[in-house]
Design an enzyme around this catalytic site. Structure first.
Site, PDB file in Angstrom:
ATOM      1  N   THR A 347      26.575  -3.768  36.526  1.00 57.16           N
ATOM      2  CA  THR A 347      25.524  -4.339  35.684  1.00 57.16           C
ATOM      3  C   THR A 347      24.377  -4.804  36.579  1.00 57.16           C
ATOM      4  O   THR A 347      24.503  -4.833  37.797  1.00 57.16           O
ATOM      5  CB  THR A 347      26.066  -5.525  34.859  1.00 57.16           C
ATOM      6  OG1 THR A 347      26.870  -6.350  35.696  1.00 57.16           O
ATOM      7  CG2 THR A 347      26.900  -5.040  33.700  1.00 57.16           C
ATOM      8  N   ASP A 348      23.270  -5.178  35.957  1.00 59.89           N
ATOM      9  CA  ASP A 348      22.089  -5.588  36.728  1.00 59.89           C
ATOM     10  C   ASP A 348      22.004  -7.100  36.844  1.00 59.89           C
ATOM     11  O   ASP A 348      20.922  -7.657  37.023  1.00 59.89           O
ATOM     12  CB  ASP A 348      20.812  -5.076  36.051  1.00 59.89           C
ATOM     13  CG  ASP A 348      20.893  -3.598  35.753  1.00 59.89           C
ATOM     14  OD1 ASP A 348      21.052  -2.826  36.703  1.00 59.89           O
ATOM     15  OD2 ASP A 348      20.817  -3.227  34.566  1.00 59.89           O
ATOM     16  N   SER A 373      19.561 -12.216  37.543  1.00 61.61           N
ATOM     17  CA  SER A 373      19.094 -11.015  36.884  1.00 61.61           C
ATOM     18  C   SER A 373      18.419 -10.197  37.963  1.00 61.61           C
ATOM     19  O   SER A 373      17.406 -10.627  38.517  1.00 61.61           O
ATOM     20  CB  SER A 373      18.106 -11.374  35.783  1.00 61.61           C
ATOM     21  OG  SER A 373      17.398 -10.228  35.404  1.00 61.61           O
ATOM     22  N   ARG A 374      18.990  -9.046  38.280  1.00 63.12           N
ATOM     23  CA  ARG A 374      18.432  -8.281  39.394  1.00 63.12           C
ATOM     24  C   ARG A 374      17.128  -7.599  39.016  1.00 63.12           C
ATOM     25  O   ARG A 374      16.417  -7.109  39.874  1.00 63.12           O
ATOM     26  CB  ARG A 374      19.454  -7.272  39.921  1.00 63.12           C
ATOM     27  CG  ARG A 374      20.507  -7.983  40.695  1.00 63.12           C
ATOM     28  CD  ARG A 374      21.585  -7.081  41.258  1.00 63.12           C
ATOM     29  NE  ARG A 374      22.772  -7.904  41.421  1.00 63.12           N
ATOM     30  CZ  ARG A 374      23.891  -7.748  40.755  1.00 63.12           C
ATOM     31  NH1 ARG A 374      24.008  -6.768  39.895  1.00 63.12           N
ATOM     32  NH2 ARG A 374      24.891  -8.561  40.934  1.00 63.12           N
ATOM     33  N   VAL A 375      16.810  -7.548  37.747  1.00 60.49           N
ATOM     34  CA  VAL A 375      15.516  -6.997  37.360  1.00 60.49           C
ATOM     35  C   VAL A 375      14.467  -8.076  37.532  1.00 60.49           C
ATOM     36  O   VAL A 375      13.346  -7.845  37.939  1.00 60.49           O
ATOM     37  CB  VAL A 375      15.570  -6.493  35.911  1.00 60.49           C
ATOM     38  CG1 VAL A 375      14.184  -6.179  35.407  1.00 60.49           C
ATOM     39  CG2 VAL A 375      16.459  -5.274  35.823  1.00 60.49           C
TER      40      VAL A 375
END
Ligand code: ATP
Ligand code: MG
Length: 510
Positions: A347-348, A373-375
């Site tokens: 997951t991101d 949250s990697r975004v």
């Protein structure tokens, strides 16, 4: 004469090949929704097998002597010795807007008694995820309406964000609030008539939940007028493991239809721990070898092939998106168990919920330090970055200092100020479930904190103060709230308006 003979033999050869297509087998063993059939020598992997009384199964194990098949839906009529036929079709579900507002089983059949679903299209439940080329990076926000998430762990359209935590820590609530918030945005956006408005449709997949729980969820979504934008796919705890195993893929196919037609959709898998357990059960019944924690060796692939199907497509491919919020239940907060580590890695980012925080009344019980949250802020509106950009760092610093401050040592002024602000931040971030906030209100609330308007209010009164500010802003601040929403950045003009709003509000709040 010869010609006639030729024609006849041609026909006969055709008939034979048609016969071969529908291959018939006999059930030799049946247990817990898994049937083993002999004679189905030509079944394909994942092919639908049809039984009497409209029951369907899927061929999962293709052996030399027999085929292992999982049965879907109500399978009470199936008996040993019955026949099963190949259909030449992969398992498919109805897709399209006709499903909005409906509750369906894993085959897309209505469970809500609201009549037939007249879908025009069907999608296979298993599909290869979009490759790299048709994708685009995630850059459009998907507002959850939960201040803490939108400010510090922002989610973008097309992202996969895991919600993870122990039993009863508020996991489902975060997902449902997001659906409710999207419904509100949809309604306002559609009413405003803005041409570039893009609604977000939701799919909620309930895996292995009690029917009473599911009924509560449906009621909640109905109460908030959210069912009209939502599809619920349910495989409840009373159904056999095969249904639970297929449910997320069915839901994903329904969500994918929106994405492939250039629309935005959100899908919630509640939850994938139960999904993995169901798959383990199916695999054991199919006599597949098991590995770590008795899960079959391909359990990683089980979830990766599902979550990879969420994406943001580029313009040439319609520009649609499918955002995924998978949920995982941990035991005693152990994120290093097999299934949690797998899903974390595909997951991101994750929103980690903590039992201790929940019991202390800090709800949503998000453990900010290990939630990411990697975004990241690519999916935030600029105004949010202006008021919330430093929040995560400040929060971490506060946590560290607050631990020291407990020992009662003398604190310098700066440390004291950090702690005082942190105490207020924690209060500001508390939020009841089922009350998502519009993004402009979230920005305005953080602005009051960041600009010192809450400094002289006692910590235990902060919750009241935020509530009072919200009410005041709703009544007297519609203009500036509207500007935040449409301009998306806090200009000097907006800041001045916010300042006078705060000053006026402070006079009413004692
Ligand atoms: P389960 O493990 O049973 O699936 P869960 O982690 O999904 O639980 P929820 O069902 O969302 O948790 O919430 C558990 C309880 O906590 C519910 O009664 C819910 O109303 C309450 N709750 C959740 N979030 C909040 C919140 N932000 N404020 C107050 N109460 C909350
Ligand atoms: Mg739950």
């Amino acid at each position: 004469m010869n010609e006639i003979l030729n024609q006849i033999s041609e026909r006969i050869s055709k008939i034979e090949s048609e016969n071969r297509k529908s291959n018939v087998g006999t059930i030799i063993a049946l247990a817990d929704g898994v049937a083993r059939l002999s004679g189905l020598s030509e079944a394909m992997y994942n092919e639908m097998i049809s039984f009497d009384d409209g029951v369907f199964g899927i061929a999962l194990n293709l052996g030399e002597e027999e085929v292992g098949c999982v049965l879907l839906g109500d399978t009470s009529s199936v008996r040993e010795g019955q026949e099963g036929r190949t259909t030449g079709k992969l398992l498919s579900v109805p897709v399209g807007k006709e499903l909005l507002g409906r509750v369906v089983d894993v085959l897309g059949r209505p469970l809500d008694g609201k009549g037939e679903i007249k879908a025009k299209e069907f999608f296979p439940v298993e599909k290869i995820a979009p490759g790299i080329l048709p994708r685009k990076s995630v850059n459009q926000p998907l507002q959850t309406g939960i201040l803490e998430v939108d400010a510090m762990i922002p989610i973008g359209r097309g992202q996969r964000e895991l919600i993870i935590g122990d039993r009863s820590t508020g996991k489902t609530s975060i997902a449902l609030d997001t659906i409710i918030n999207q419904a509100r945005i949809n309604k306002e956006g559609i009413e405003s008539g803005a041409k570039d408005f893009r609604p977000v449709y939701s799919v909620y997949v309930a895996i292995g939940q009690k029917n009473a729980n599911l009924a509560r969820t449906i009621q909640l979504l109905e109460k908030h007028d959210a069912m009209q934008y939502t599809v619920i796919v349910a495989a409840s705890a009373s159904e056999n493991a095969a249904n639970l195993y297929i449910a997320p893929y069915s839901g994903c196919a329904i969500g994918e239809w929106f994405m492939q037609n250039g629309m935005d959709a959100l899908i919630v898998y509640d939850d994938l721990s139960k999904h993995a357990a169901a798959y383990r059960q199916v695999s054991l019944l199919l006599k597949r070898p098991s590995g770590r924690e008795a899960y079959p060796g391909d359990v990683f692939y089980l979830h990766s092939r599902l979550l990879e199907r969420s994406a943001r497509m580029n313009e040439e491919n319609g520009g649609g998106s499918l955002t995924a919020l998978p949920i995982i239940e941990t035991q005693q907060g152990d994120v290093s168990a097999y299934i949690p580590t797998n899903v974390i890695s595909i997951t991101d980012g994750q929103i980690f919920l903590d039992t201790d925080l929940f019991n202390q009344g800090i709800r949503p019980a998000i453990s900010v330090g290990i939630s990411v949250s990697r975004v990241g802020s690519a999916a935030q509106i600029k105004a949010f970055k202006q008021v919330g950009g430093t929040l995560k760092g400040e929060y971490a610093q506060y946590k560290e200092l607050a631990a020291f401050a407990q020992f009662g040592s003398d604190l310098d002024a700066r440390t004291k100020a950090t702690i005082e602000k942190g105490d207020r931040l924690v209060e500001v971030l508390k939020q009841k479930n089922n009350s998502p906030k519009p993004v402009q209100m979230e920005v305005a609330i953080l602005w009051t904190l960041q600009n010192g308007f809450l400094n002289d209010i006692e910590v235990k009164k902060i919750a009241d103060a935020v509530k009072s500010f919200e009410e005041y802003a709703k009544a007297h601040g519609q203009e500036v709230l509207g500007r935040i929403l449409s301009e998306k950045v806090i200009s000097d003009g907006i800041a001045a308006q916010l300042k006078s709003l705060c000053e006026a509000w402070k006079k009413t709040f004692i």
